[in-house]
Design an enzyme around this catalytic site. Sequence first.
Site, short mmCIF file in Angstrom:
data_model
loop_
_atom_site.label_atom_id
_atom_site.label_comp_id
_atom_site.label_asym_id
_atom_site.label_seq_id
_atom_site.Cartn_x
_atom_site.Cartn_y
_atom_site.Cartn_z
N GLY A 1 15.86 70.19 -53.10
CA GLY A 1 16.51 70.72 -54.23
C GLY A 1 15.50 71.24 -55.19
O GLY A 1 14.29 71.03 -54.75
N PRO A 2 15.92 71.79 -56.29
CA PRO A 2 14.67 72.36 -57.25
C PRO A 2 14.20 71.10 -57.74
O PRO A 2 14.48 69.80 -57.72
CB PRO A 2 15.67 73.07 -58.21
N GLY B 1 16.35 65.34 -59.12
CA GLY B 1 16.67 63.92 -59.13
C GLY B 1 16.07 63.42 -57.46
O GLY B 1 16.48 62.67 -57.06
N THR C 1 13.04 62.65 -56.41
CA THR C 1 12.11 61.49 -56.43
C THR C 1 13.01 60.29 -56.65
O THR C 1 13.13 59.11 -56.06
CB THR C 1 11.03 61.41 -57.31
N ASP D 1 7.11 61.38 -50.65
CA ASP D 1 7.54 62.20 -51.67
C ASP D 1 6.51 63.61 -51.66
O ASP D 1 5.45 63.50 -51.15
CB ASP D 1 7.45 61.52 -53.08
N GLU D 2 7.12 64.69 -52.16
CA GLU D 2 6.13 65.88 -52.36
C GLU D 2 5.93 66.61 -51.06
O GLU D 2 4.93 67.02 -50.77
CB GLU D 2 4.99 65.76 -53.24
N GLN E 1 6.58 69.03 -49.63
CA GLN E 1 6.22 70.17 -49.30
C GLN E 1 4.63 70.44 -49.15
O GLN E 1 4.22 71.53 -48.74
CB GLN E 1 6.66 71.22 -50.45
N CYS F 1 20.85 73.95 -65.23
CA CYS F 1 20.28 75.04 -65.69
C CYS F 1 19.70 74.73 -67.12
O CYS F 1 20.62 74.33 -68.06
CB CYS F 1 20.99 76.17 -65.61
N TYR G 1 7.39 74.62 -65.26
CA TYR G 1 8.67 75.05 -64.60
C TYR G 1 9.88 74.52 -65.43
O TYR G 1 9.85 73.63 -65.99
CB TYR G 1 8.74 74.10 -63.06
N1 LIG Z 1 13.84 70.27 -67.74
C1 LIG Z 1 13.52 68.89 -67.55
N2 LIG Z 1 12.38 68.33 -68.11
C2 LIG Z 1 12.05 66.92 -68.02
N3 LIG Z 1 12.95 66.03 -67.32
C3 LIG Z 1 14.11 66.63 -66.85
C4 LIG Z 1 14.57 68.04 -66.86
N4 LIG Z 1 15.78 68.16 -66.34
C5 LIG Z 1 15.88 66.92 -65.59
N5 LIG Z 1 15.19 65.94 -65.97
C6 LIG Z 1 15.25 64.64 -65.79
O1 LIG Z 1 14.55 64.40 -64.47
C7 LIG Z 1 15.47 63.48 -63.83
C8 LIG Z 1 14.91 63.69 -62.34
O2 LIG Z 1 13.65 63.44 -61.90
P1 LIG Z 1 13.19 63.42 -60.62
O3 LIG Z 1 14.02 62.41 -59.71
O4 LIG Z 1 11.74 63.27 -60.78
O5 LIG Z 1 13.47 64.86 -59.99
P2 LIG Z 1 12.83 65.50 -58.83
O6 LIG Z 1 11.96 64.86 -57.92
O7 LIG Z 1 13.86 66.38 -58.18
O8 LIG Z 1 11.75 66.62 -59.68
C9 LIG Z 1 16.68 63.67 -64.12
O9 LIG Z 1 17.42 62.66 -63.95
C10 LIG Z 1 16.65 64.11 -65.67
O10 LIG Z 1 16.73 62.97 -66.47
C1 LIG Z 2 8.20 75.21 -57.77
C2 LIG Z 2 7.10 74.93 -57.35
C3 LIG Z 2 6.32 73.54 -57.68
N1 LIG Z 2 5.26 73.04 -57.32
C4 LIG Z 2 4.84 71.83 -57.69
C5 LIG Z 2 5.05 71.68 -59.22
C6 LIG Z 2 5.27 69.95 -58.98
O1 LIG Z 2 3.85 69.74 -59.06
C7 LIG Z 2 5.76 69.64 -57.65
C8 LIG Z 2 7.21 69.36 -57.57
O2 LIG Z 2 7.42 68.32 -58.05
P1 LIG Z 2 8.86 67.64 -58.22
O3 LIG Z 2 8.90 66.09 -57.72
O4 LIG Z 2 9.96 68.49 -57.31
O5 LIG Z 2 9.25 67.60 -59.64
O6 LIG Z 2 5.51 70.88 -56.84
C9 LIG Z 2 4.51 74.04 -56.67
O7 LIG Z 2 3.16 73.87 -56.54
N2 LIG Z 2 4.83 75.61 -56.45
C10 LIG Z 2 6.34 75.93 -56.54
O8 LIG Z 2 6.42 77.06 -56.48
ZN LIG Z 3 21.95 79.22 -66.13
#
Ligand SMILES: Nc1ncnc2c1ncn2[C@@H]1O[C@H](COP(=O)(O)OP(=O)(O)O)[C@@H](O)[C@H]1O
Ligand SMILES: Cc1cn([C@H]2C[C@H](O)[C@@H](COP(=O)(O)O)O2)c(=O)[nH]c1=O
Ligand SMILES: [Zn+2]
Length: 287
Positions: free
Chosen positions: A92-93, A97, A99, A169-170, A172, A226, A254
């Site tokens: 997902g983006p 959620g 992590t 995690d991470e 990619q 969004c 981002y």
């Molecule tokens: N724009 C945002 N900035 C900071 N936190 C956000 C934003 N949008 C959502 N969140 C929070 O981030 C949580 C998800 O975090 P996380 O599990 O670390 O996501 P991911 O690993 O997919 O990046 C959501 O439950 C929400 O509370």
């Molecule tokens: C879109 C995008 C993301 N990244 C980096 C930015 C963050 O450090 C991680 C993603 O963290 P999350 O747990 O999914 O929030 O990836 C990047 O290096 N390049 C990209 O295009």
């Molecule tokens: Zn939108």
Amino acid sequence: MLTTTISRMQSLITPRFLFSPMSTKATPLAFNLLYLASKSIFFSKTQNPISSLPLKPVMISVKPSDFRIQTRCVHSKSSRSTSSGEIHVIVGPMFSGKTTTLLRRVQAEINDGRNVAIIKSNKDDRYGLDSVVTHDGIKLPCCAMPNLSSFRQKFGQDAYDQLDVIGIDEAQFFEDLYDFCHDVADHEGKTVIVAGLDGDYLRRSFGSVLDIIPLADSVTKLSARCEICGKRAFFTLRKTEETQTELIGGADVYMPVCRQHYVTGQVAVEAARMLLESQKLQCNSCV
Ligand SMILES: Nc1ncnc2c1ncn2[C@@H]1O[C@H](COP(=O)(O)OP(=O)(O)O)[C@@H](O)[C@H]1O
Ligand SMILES: Cc1cn([C@H]2C[C@H](O)[C@@H](COP(=O)(O)O)O2)c(=O)[nH]c1=O
Ligand SMILES: [Zn+2]
């Protein structure tokens, strides 16, 4: 809406747990496990890291014989030796959620009596290297690695052999993701739970995350909200002028967006990038 998008863009562009009876004598294996436990890499059923932060290390003392018995006895639901491995992929983006879902699933495995370790890429040092942390601040201890193939050695063969579940995690950022998942699930009978970005900021396939889909038992694609309109967001927009694929960052760099705002946002970011470029060129020609 485009105006809103542009103004937002420009403002940002400036710039094991081990169920073990306590034994009195520590052996080398026990020391190893104690070391890992004190580094909080193993997780205990008695810990509930998601609800009680910060984590406290679990102090465990075992003899190798205790350990062998414990991982096969009725108290442990360790299934490694009796069933085949599994691969579960969460994509997902950013902010969707991934992590949070990974940590929830890991916690469920811990509650079920399985030995778990989490690995994350050492490229992402936003919250330090010894924890996986969600955007909401929930965390679990982890092992930060440059690649997955050296995890076994770093973790220690004996400790590694006891693992039932490995969370990544991470994902990619790991070039050897495919080989690692393949070996661990197919040949070692462990479960791998993988969380990572399916696409980068240009919606291109990111790293090897999509390559492991054919190997997977399950795939979960999450969505965020969004940031512009509140609809479901499937994409990650980069708000800055950097163009390299890998760029560590959070909400400063981002934002999650829906399809419509990805398209309009990209136009705005591109326009801002070009403006910056032309300003740089003008500056250089002045000198
Ligand atoms: N724009 C945002 N900035 C900071 N936190 C956000 C934003 N949008 C959502 N969140 C929070 O981030 C949580 C998800 O975090 P996380 O599990 O670390 O996501 P991911 O690993 O997919 O990046 C959501 O439950 C929400 O509370
Ligand atoms: C879109 C995008 C993301 N990244 C980096 C930015 C963050 O450090 C991680 C993603 O963290 P999350 O747990 O999914 O929030 O990836 C990047 O290096 N390049 C990209 O295009
Ligand atoms: Zn939108």
